[in-house]
Write a protein that holds these residues in place. Structure first.
Motif, PDB file in Angstrom:
ATOM      1  N   UNK A 131       0.809  -1.213   0.000  1.00  0.00           N
ATOM      2  CA  UNK A 131       0.000   0.000   0.000  1.00  0.00           C
ATOM      3  C   UNK A 131       0.842   1.263   0.000  1.00  0.00           C
ATOM      4  N   UNK A 132       2.155   1.150   0.256  1.00  0.00           N
ATOM      5  CA  UNK A 132       3.037   2.326   0.251  1.00  0.00           C
ATOM      6  C   UNK A 132       3.947   2.358  -0.971  1.00  0.00           C
ATOM      7  N   UNK A 133       3.672   1.597  -1.975  1.00  0.00           N
ATOM      8  CA  UNK A 133       4.564   1.451  -3.127  1.00  0.00           C
ATOM      9  C   UNK A 133       4.882   2.795  -3.788  1.00  0.00           C
ATOM     10  N   UNK A 152       5.617  10.137  -6.043  1.00  0.00           N
ATOM     11  CA  UNK A 152       4.468   9.575  -6.738  1.00  0.00           C
ATOM     12  C   UNK A 152       4.379   8.098  -6.381  1.00  0.00           C
ATOM     13  N   UNK A 153       3.241   7.709  -5.838  1.00  0.00           N
ATOM     14  CA  UNK A 153       3.010   6.323  -5.427  1.00  0.00           C
ATOM     15  C   UNK A 153       1.895   5.729  -6.273  1.00  0.00           C
ATOM     16  N   UNK A 154       1.832   4.390  -6.296  1.00  0.00           N
ATOM     17  CA  UNK A 154       0.771   3.756  -7.063  1.00  0.00           C
ATOM     18  C   UNK A 154      -0.549   3.730  -6.309  1.00  0.00           C
ATOM     19  N   UNK A 155      -0.516   3.691  -4.991  1.00  0.00           N
ATOM     20  CA  UNK A 155      -1.735   3.512  -4.220  1.00  0.00           C
ATOM     21  C   UNK A 155      -2.100   4.696  -3.323  1.00  0.00           C
ATOM     22  N   UNK A 156      -1.424   5.833  -3.520  1.00  0.00           N
ATOM     23  CA  UNK A 156      -1.705   7.011  -2.701  1.00  0.00           C
ATOM     24  C   UNK A 156      -1.592   8.268  -3.550  1.00  0.00           C
ATOM     25  N   UNK A 157      -2.222   9.343  -3.073  1.00  0.00           N
ATOM     26  CA  UNK A 157      -2.092  10.638  -3.749  1.00  0.00           C
ATOM     27  C   UNK A 157      -0.636  11.084  -3.734  1.00  0.00           C
ATOM     28  N   UNK A 158      -0.210  11.845  -4.751  1.00  0.00           N
ATOM     29  CA  UNK A 158       1.154  12.409  -4.726  1.00  0.00           C
ATOM     30  C   UNK A 158       1.302  13.397  -3.570  1.00  0.00           C
TER      31      UNK A 158
END
Length: 171
Positions: A131-133, A152-158
């Motif tokens: 989830x922190x990728x 920039x993450x895949x599972x969270x806002x930038x």
């Protein structure tokens, strides 16, 4: 009267001489700092210290604790906070929600842009289930050492951070 004029003239010369030497020292210090920043960026050996977090949602947050990202030729270590929306729930019992990366597998590209640098770091260890990728770190550094980091993450806002670059301390 002539003595007072001579004393005033001498004082003026001393005052001008001190100011000129101070200006040269200040310019020399700035040039030395810029050369140090350039060497750190070129050697991939520095620490980005975050002072402010700029989440995509909400206002700027001053950071009162020590948050940073250490960059070396063979390792990237980040210890940064996160404020924003996650699109994947953390595992049960998890209380650690920051941006924590410790990897030796990454790509690093640095482009000279004006009087500073734009650096892109992409960790190669991708785990969409995490989830922190983190997908990308975009770091802009001025010649004076001020920086802006976008994560920039895949599972969270930038999220972005403002701060400065300093030399990495040897252990």
């Amino acid at each position: 009267m002539k003595i007072l004029n001579k004393i005033a003239l001498l004082a003026a010369f001393i005052f001008i001489g001190v100011n000129v030497s101070f200006a040269q020292t200040k310019a020399e210090k700035k040039a030395a700092k810029q050369a140090e920043i350039k060497k750190m960026v070129e050697d991939q050996n520095f620490v980005f210290k975050a002072n402010y977090a700029l989440p995509m949602r909400g206002g700027t947050r001053p950071l009162t604790s020590d948050y940073d990202m250490t960059i070396t030729k063979d390792t990237i270590v980040s210890f940064l906070p996160y404020f924003g929306r996650a699109y994947v729930a953390p595992p049960p019992g998890t209380t650690d929600g920051g941006i924590k990366v410790n990897t030796t597998k990454f790509t690093y590209s640095s482009v000279k842009k004006g009087s500073g640098w734009n650096i892109t770091i992409k960790p190669k260890e991708k785990n969409i289930a995490d989830w922190r990728d983190v997908q990308t770190f975009n770091l802009s550094i001025s010649q004076d050492g001020y920086g802006s980091l976008q994560v920039i993450s895949s599972n969270r806002d930038p999220i972005s951070f403002n701060g400065y670059v300093e030399a990495r301390k040897s252990k």
